[in-house]
Design an enzyme around this catalytic site. Structure first.
Site, PDB file in Angstrom:
ATOM      1  N   LEU A   1      75.698 130.477  15.283  1.00  0.00           N
ATOM      2  CA  LEU A   1      74.648 129.545  15.700  1.00  0.00           C
ATOM      3  C   LEU A   1      74.790 128.278  14.858  1.00  0.00           C
ATOM      4  O   LEU A   1      75.243 128.333  13.713  1.00  0.00           O
ATOM      5  CB  LEU A   1      73.261 130.155  15.480  1.00  0.00           C
ATOM      6  CG  LEU A   1      72.883 131.367  16.335  1.00  0.00           C
ATOM      7  CD1 LEU A   1      71.479 131.854  15.983  1.00  0.00           C
ATOM      8  CD2 LEU A   1      72.976 131.042  17.826  1.00  0.00           C
ATOM      9  N   ASP A   2      74.339 127.152  15.433  1.00  0.00           N
ATOM     10  CA  ASP A   2      74.395 125.885  14.703  1.00  0.00           C
ATOM     11  C   ASP A   2      73.444 125.920  13.504  1.00  0.00           C
ATOM     12  O   ASP A   2      72.491 126.708  13.468  1.00  0.00           O
ATOM     13  CB  ASP A   2      73.960 124.724  15.604  1.00  0.00           C
ATOM     14  CG  ASP A   2      74.907 124.530  16.778  1.00  0.00           C
ATOM     15  OD1 ASP A   2      76.074 124.939  16.679  1.00  0.00           O
ATOM     16  OD2 ASP A   2      74.458 123.960  17.796  1.00  0.00           O
ATOM     17  N   LEU A   3      73.660 124.976  12.608  1.00  0.00           N
ATOM     18  CA  LEU A   3      72.821 124.823  11.408  1.00  0.00           C
ATOM     19  C   LEU A   3      71.326 124.802  11.751  1.00  0.00           C
ATOM     20  O   LEU A   3      70.506 125.441  11.090  1.00  0.00           O
ATOM     21  CB  LEU A   3      73.216 123.493  10.727  1.00  0.00           C
ATOM     22  CG  LEU A   3      72.498 123.087   9.462  1.00  0.00           C
ATOM     23  CD1 LEU A   3      72.916 123.999   8.300  1.00  0.00           C
ATOM     24  CD2 LEU A   3      72.791 121.631   9.112  1.00  0.00           C
TER      25      LEU A   3
END
Ligand code: URA
Length: 230
Positions: free
Chosen positions: A100-102
């Protein structure tokens, strides 16, 4: 098994790193410092490192409620990674089964079983991932058909695979995708002229994020949950 191999497997380090620990006198065998990596371990031998008794761990499987501000890779020097949230031995052996993205929150599966995570991440298996998405602008009903037919993302040759969009309100939706291209959900909405302002993964394949887990918390998967991906 040789001591250096045992150290490498139980700590998730390379054989040469294991040899360095041994040379530094940091490893105890039955309470005594030991330097020879070639020693063959017997059933009753006790190996200790940094005050902890080491054991070979079997395959491990966890679900984490990822909070914002953490990356899923341990190669990003600029941000804390999700492995900082785990209190487990041999963290170096673990990886995320899909990142998942930041700034994305929600369900991340973590394991040291590469074959198992391949079933989740390989496009061939078309494992479904369901996201709750909050958007800057209202989403038109027509987006449901567009997403079902496939979206042309910038810099991609093929359309996205059919995805299921359910509108919860003007600016909130559930989106289920069956692949995992880089920033896929954000790029799909960008392709229809909208912007994702918040993204949360609720489900991967048959497994929903456990509602008892607060952001930053994790738990081992049950045998049934692990088997559900096989
Ligand atoms: N799609 C995105 O754009 N970001 C994520 O973190 C996951 C899916």
């Amino acid at each position: 098994m040789r001591l250096d191999k045992f150290l490498s497997q139980s700590l998730g380090i390379t054989r040469s790193q294991a040899s360095r620990l041994l040379r530094g006198g940091e490893v105890l065998l039955n309470g005594e410092p030991v330097k020879q990596g070639a020693i063959a371990l017997g059933e009753s031998d006790e190996v200790e490192f940094a005050g902890q008794s080491l054991r070979l761990t079997g395959p491990r499987y966890f679900m984490l409620h990822k909070p914002e501000g953490y990356v899923c890779s341990n190669e990003d020097p600029d941000h804390p990674n999700v492995f900082f949230l785990l209190e487990e031995p041999a963290l170096g052996k673990l990886h995320c089964a899909g990142r998942l993205d930041l700034d994305t929150t929600g369900l991340v599966l973590i394991t040291d079983d590469g074959q198992w995570s391949h079933r989740i991440t390989s496009p061939r298996h078309e494992c479904a991932k369901r996201y709750r998405v909050w958007l800057a602008d209202p989403v038109p009903e027509s987006a449901i058909a567009q997403f079902a037919e496939g979206i042309q993302l910038r810099s991609e040759r093929d359309l996205t695979r059919p995805a299921q969009l359910e509108l919860i309100s003007d600016t909130e939706a559930l989106l289920t995708i069956h692949e995992g291209k880089y920033h896929q959900v954000k790029r799909m909405f960008a392709a229809i002229g909208n912007k994702v302002v918040k993204l949360h993964r609720e489900q991967v394949g048959p497994l929903a994020l456990d509602a008892a887990l607060a952001p930053g918390e994790y738990r081992p998967l049950t045998e049934e949950e692990v088997a559900a991906f096989r």
